[in-house]
Design a protein around this motif. Sequence first.
Motif, PDB file in Angstrom:
ATOM      1  N   GLN A  37       0.826  -1.203   0.000  1.00 23.14           N
ATOM      2  CA  GLN A  37       0.000   0.000   0.000  1.00 23.14           C
ATOM      3  C   GLN A  37       0.859   1.251   0.000  1.00 23.14           C
ATOM      4  N   GLN A  38       1.972   1.190   0.731  1.00 27.54           N
ATOM      5  CA  GLN A  38       2.869   2.346   0.782  1.00 27.54           C
ATOM      6  C   GLN A  38       3.473   2.609  -0.597  1.00 27.54           C
ATOM      7  N   LEU A  39       3.804   1.559  -1.321  1.00 25.81           N
ATOM      8  CA  LEU A  39       4.318   1.715  -2.678  1.00 25.81           C
ATOM      9  C   LEU A  39       3.268   2.354  -3.586  1.00 25.81           C
ATOM     10  N   ILE A  40       2.024   1.917  -3.457  1.00 23.08           N
ATOM     11  CA  ILE A  40       0.944   2.487  -4.263  1.00 23.08           C
ATOM     12  C   ILE A  40       0.779   3.972  -3.952  1.00 23.08           C
ATOM     13  N   ASN A  41       0.855   4.323  -2.654  1.00 26.61           N
ATOM     14  CA  ASN A  41       0.759   5.737  -2.272  1.00 26.61           C
ATOM     15  C   ASN A  41       1.832   6.571  -2.964  1.00 26.61           C
ATOM     16  N   THR A  42       3.051   6.069  -2.961  1.00 28.41           N
ATOM     17  CA  THR A  42       4.152   6.800  -3.596  1.00 28.41           C
ATOM     18  C   THR A  42       3.946   6.881  -5.107  1.00 28.41           C
ATOM     19  N   ALA A  43       3.501   5.783  -5.700  1.00 23.46           N
ATOM     20  CA  ALA A  43       3.309   5.747  -7.150  1.00 23.46           C
ATOM     21  C   ALA A  43       2.246   6.748  -7.605  1.00 23.46           C
ATOM     22  N   ARG A  44       1.389   7.186  -6.699  1.00 28.01           N
ATOM     23  CA  ARG A  44       0.337   8.146  -7.053  1.00 28.01           C
ATOM     24  C   ARG A  44       0.807   9.601  -7.017  1.00 28.01           C
ATOM     25  N   MET A  45       2.040   9.823  -6.589  1.00 24.91           N
ATOM     26  CA  MET A  45       2.542  11.188  -6.623  1.00 24.91           C
ATOM     27  C   MET A  45       2.709  11.621  -8.082  1.00 24.91           C
ATOM     28  N   PRO A  46       2.344  12.864  -8.415  1.00 24.95           N
ATOM     29  CA  PRO A  46       2.232  13.262  -9.827  1.00 24.95           C
ATOM     30  C   PRO A  46       3.548  13.412 -10.564  1.00 24.95           C
ATOM     31  N   PHE A  47       4.669  13.400  -9.847  1.00 34.04           N
ATOM     32  CA  PHE A  47       5.956  13.674 -10.488  1.00 34.04           C
ATOM     33  C   PHE A  47       6.823  12.419 -10.638  1.00 34.04           C
ATOM     34  N   ILE A  48       6.259  11.231 -10.403  1.00 33.77           N
ATOM     35  CA  ILE A  48       7.023   9.994 -10.591  1.00 33.77           C
ATOM     36  C   ILE A  48       7.339   9.823 -12.078  1.00 33.77           C
ATOM     37  N   PHE A  49       8.574   9.494 -12.383  1.00 31.39           N
ATOM     38  CA  PHE A  49       9.021   9.328 -13.769  1.00 31.39           C
ATOM     39  C   PHE A  49       8.936   7.845 -14.159  1.00 31.39           C
ATOM     40  N   ARG A  50       8.118   7.525 -15.117  1.00 30.78           N
ATOM     41  CA  ARG A  50       7.945   6.191 -15.717  1.00 30.78           C
ATOM     42  C   ARG A  50       7.359   5.168 -14.732  1.00 30.78           C
ATOM     43  N   HIS A  51       8.120   4.730 -13.730  1.00 31.03           N
ATOM     44  CA  HIS A  51       7.619   3.708 -12.807  1.00 31.03           C
ATOM     45  C   HIS A  51       8.480   3.681 -11.556  1.00 31.03           C
ATOM     46  N   LEU A  52       7.959   3.085 -10.495  1.00 23.09           N
ATOM     47  CA  LEU A  52       8.761   2.778  -9.323  1.00 23.09           C
ATOM     48  C   LEU A  52       9.453   1.436  -9.548  1.00 23.09           C
ATOM     49  N   ALA A  53      10.676   1.305  -9.048  1.00 20.71           N
ATOM     50  CA  ALA A  53      11.389   0.026  -9.081  1.00 20.71           C
ATOM     51  C   ALA A  53      11.542  -0.463  -7.648  1.00 20.71           C
ATOM     52  N   VAL A  54      11.124  -1.687  -7.399  1.00 11.74           N
ATOM     53  CA  VAL A  54      11.081  -2.221  -6.037  1.00 11.74           C
ATOM     54  C   VAL A  54      12.026  -3.405  -5.926  1.00 11.74           C
ATOM     55  N   MET A  55      12.900  -3.349  -4.935  1.00 12.92           N
ATOM     56  CA  MET A  55      13.915  -4.357  -4.739  1.00 12.92           C
ATOM     57  C   MET A  55      13.394  -5.501  -3.848  1.00 12.92           C
ATOM     58  N   PRO A  56      14.019  -6.669  -3.889  1.00 11.68           N
ATOM     59  CA  PRO A  56      13.472  -7.818  -3.154  1.00 11.68           C
ATOM     60  C   PRO A  56      13.577  -7.726  -1.640  1.00 11.68           C
ATOM     61  N   ASP A  57      14.340  -6.775  -1.120  1.00  9.78           N
ATOM     62  CA  ASP A  57      14.411  -6.596   0.335  1.00  9.78           C
ATOM     63  C   ASP A  57      13.367  -5.608   0.832  1.00  9.78           C
ATOM     64  N   VAL A  58      12.363  -5.304   0.028  1.00 11.44           N
ATOM     65  CA  VAL A  58      11.374  -4.269   0.329  1.00 11.44           C
ATOM     66  C   VAL A  58      10.638  -4.557   1.641  1.00 11.44           C
ATOM     67  N   HIS A  59      10.449  -3.498   2.440  1.00 11.93           N
ATOM     68  CA  HIS A  59       9.622  -3.584   3.641  1.00 11.93           C
ATOM     69  C   HIS A  59       9.175  -2.182   4.052  1.00 11.93           C
ATOM     70  N   LEU A  60       8.202  -2.144   4.930  1.00 10.64           N
ATOM     71  CA  LEU A  60       7.569  -0.897   5.336  1.00 10.64           C
ATOM     72  C   LEU A  60       8.595   0.083   5.902  1.00 10.64           C
ATOM     73  N   GLY A  61       8.492   1.351   5.484  1.00 11.11           N
ATOM     74  CA  GLY A  61       9.370   2.401   5.987  1.00 11.11           C
ATOM     75  C   GLY A  61       8.571   3.615   6.401  1.00 11.11           C
ATOM     76  N   LYS A  62       9.255   4.683   6.714  1.00 12.21           N
ATOM     77  CA  LYS A  62       8.591   5.934   7.087  1.00 12.21           C
ATOM     78  C   LYS A  62       8.353   6.753   5.828  1.00 12.21           C
ATOM     79  N   GLY A  63       7.094   7.002   5.512  1.00 12.44           N
ATOM     80  CA  GLY A  63       6.766   7.768   4.322  1.00 12.44           C
ATOM     81  C   GLY A  63       6.827   6.933   3.066  1.00 12.44           C
ATOM     82  N   SER A  64       8.003   6.485   2.692  1.00 12.41           N
ATOM     83  CA  SER A  64       8.174   5.638   1.510  1.00 12.41           C
ATOM     84  C   SER A  64       8.818   4.319   1.923  1.00 12.41           C
ATOM     85  N   THR A  65       8.671   3.340   1.062  1.00 11.41           N
ATOM     86  CA  THR A  65       9.054   1.975   1.386  1.00 11.41           C
ATOM     87  C   THR A  65      10.560   1.774   1.269  1.00 11.41           C
ATOM     88  N   ILE A  66      11.140   1.108   2.256  1.00 10.64           N
ATOM     89  CA  ILE A  66      12.548   0.727   2.191  1.00 10.64           C
ATOM     90  C   ILE A  66      12.691  -0.353   1.129  1.00 10.64           C
TER      91      ILE A  66
END
Length: 413
Positions: A37-66
């Motif tokens: 859900q945190q990734l989706i929140n970030t992806a909805r910001m209007p200035f994201i270029f092309r796409h978010l790239a998510v690494m396999p160690d991903v986990h919940l962070g403050k504001g945006s996902t680690i």
Amino acid sequence: MSQNSISDEAVEIVRMPNAAPIKMWTVGVPVEDAARQQLINTARMPFIFRHLAVMPDVHLGKGSTIGSVIPTRGAIIPAAVGVDIGCGMIATRTTLAAADLPDNLHGLRSAIEQAVPHGRTVGRGRRDEGSWENPPESVNALWGQLLPRFQRLVEKTPSLRNTNNHKHLGTLGTGNHFIEVCLDEAEQVWFMLHSGSRGVGNAIGSRFIELAQADMRQHIANLPDRDLAYLQEGSAHFADYLEAVAWAQDYARCNRVAMMSNLITAARRVISKPFTIDVEAVNCHHNYVQKETHFASEVFVTRKGAVSARRGELGIIPGSMGARSYIVRGLGNPESFCSCSHGAGRVMSRNEARRRFTVADQERTTAHVECRKDKDVLDEIPLAYKDIDAVMHAQRSLVEVVHTLRQVVCVKG
């Protein structure tokens, strides 16, 4: 609200309405719902270029996902960069072999602990044991290089003058920061450590997160998360932030250099065989932002728990304090914005690890490592982290393994 996930052997692509696509190198590793859900929140910001790239160690962070790579045009999210600005790794190979190490490694761990301030103590009238009382000349020399730019930052933000800056340079900190002595697949000895910009970086990050939120106070209720408050290019604080964050990243790099120097000196006091340091050394950030060119466009790339992995570039992917780590070479995958993971990634919070596990569990999972095995490091138990082998397999299109390291000594704050 619907989600369309397309999986192949390497990447899962998540598409949501009014959001940039999310490309996830996470096949075969767990991803918590809150992180998605945190990734989706970030992806909805209007200035994201092309796409978010998510690494396999991903986990919940403050504001945006680690474990995420956030390319932006015209804006930066200070909370995505975080408060441990420039946090990262340094590793170097020595001419020592495993047989050259003392039979009892406790003395080596003690020597390192005495040479590098670590941990944290607080209280009225007490000196923080994680800082220097009198920094050594080697640290003073590095601080001298950083000082002119720091003074310019202080002119703009006077509160930075009172941060723990000079006396934190060359110190480890707490949490997942560590110093390790490792052996590679050929039984060669490596020194490796993990730390960032310490107290002054925290102060810089916190200040600009506050400024971003203050600048957006009329619009912050419309954000998916108040920690996604951003600074727009051309705004009053944007240039100041770029200047401050670049300095903090340089401070973090110098911090690791200073610690590595003192680590080597400490090891020479304990190890009887003379040794030199190999030219094969890596010093890389994994919490930072910088301007890069991708898909023929200049963009700001924020790596929050991710490492640059341009083709041929060396990086470091550590496991937990009981699992192996990797020296890797980037494959320059453009879809990941030439990035890879920064570690194994947590599968549970620190508090959950303390609740779930015991000192006996810590002793069992770190039996092969000379390290602390007490209740104060239970939050760093290997069982709180993802399987590093699964993480490496999931990003096989991003990096290739150059060396596999296993730790024999681990120092934690």
